[in-house]
Enzyme design. Structure first.
Site, PDB file in Angstrom:
ATOM      1  N   HIS A   1       0.965  -0.898   0.234  1.00 27.30           N
ATOM      2  CA  HIS A   1      -0.321  -0.009  -0.186  1.00 27.30           C
ATOM      3  C   HIS A   1       0.674   1.039  -0.134  1.00 27.30           C
ATOM      4  CE1 HIS A   1       0.501  -1.470   4.074  1.00 27.30           C
ATOM      5  NE2 HIS A   1       1.179   0.718   4.248  1.00 27.30           N
TER       6      HIS A   1
ATOM      7  N   HIS B   1       0.913   5.225   1.461  1.00 24.76           N
ATOM      8  CA  HIS B   1      -0.235   6.425   2.037  1.00 24.76           C
ATOM      9  C   HIS B   1      -0.125   7.755   1.375  1.00 24.76           C
ATOM     10  CE1 HIS B   1       0.561   3.847   6.448  1.00 24.76           C
ATOM     11  NE2 HIS B   1       1.599   3.282   5.199  1.00 24.76           N
TER      12      HIS B   1
END
Ligand code: 5GP
Length: 145
Positions: free
Chosen positions: A107, A109
């Site tokens: 992922h 951010h």
């Protein structure tokens, strides 16, 4: 968790993708999901993940899927900028436990930044309430191109 090993199908983001646990979505398509970080390091902290990849980190994802994720990252960051008017944007991405990663589904951010507001520590921010996150997600989603 090192940089190598098997993907855990019960990691938190896998559960979110399956709908086993709730999340506050900003937007999604067939390939990516953008959703609010429930422990935001600043107002508007968003996570971007690939839906159809079991890459745990940057080293494992197929380049064509990474291209989709980074395009989604830029699209979402532009909407964050329009909606929240931050003075800066920190784009963070951690690999392996020693690299600061805590959820082992790749992922990115997006952490909006303001000069006069301190960014909370990674893994040390309090949980946000769903209504607050939903209001932010709605504002950001309204600015998507
Ligand atoms: P990492 O440390 O792996 O780079 O980032 C994981 C992120 O997931 C952290 O910023 C953390 O706040 C966030 N997070 C952990 N659990 C949940 C959850 O249940 N829901 C959401 N939306 N975010 C979570």
């Amino acid at each position: 968790m090192s940089l190598h090993g098997a993907y855990d199908t019960n990691n938190i983001f896998a559960k979110i993708l399956r709908g086993d646990i709730p999340s506050v979505k900003v937007w999604e398509d067939d390939h990516v999901l953008a959703f609010m970080d429930v422990f935001p390091q600043s107002e508007g902290h968003i996570l971007i993940i690939a839906k159809q990849s079991q890459a745990r980190n940057l080293l494992e994802i197929a380049p064509e899927l990474l291209a989709r994720v980074t395009a989604a990252l830029q699209r979402t960051a532009k909407a964050v900028e329009k909606a929240l008017k931050p003075e800066g944007l920190s784009i963070l991405q951690f690999n392996g436990e020693a690299g600061g990663q805590t959820v082992f589904h790749l992922h990115f951010h997006i952490v909006p930044r303001w000069a006069d507001r301190e960014m909370k520590g990674h893994g040390h921010a309090p949980m946000a309430d769903t209504a607050t996150l939903q209001a932010l997600a709605d504002r950001i989603a309204a600015e998507l191109d």
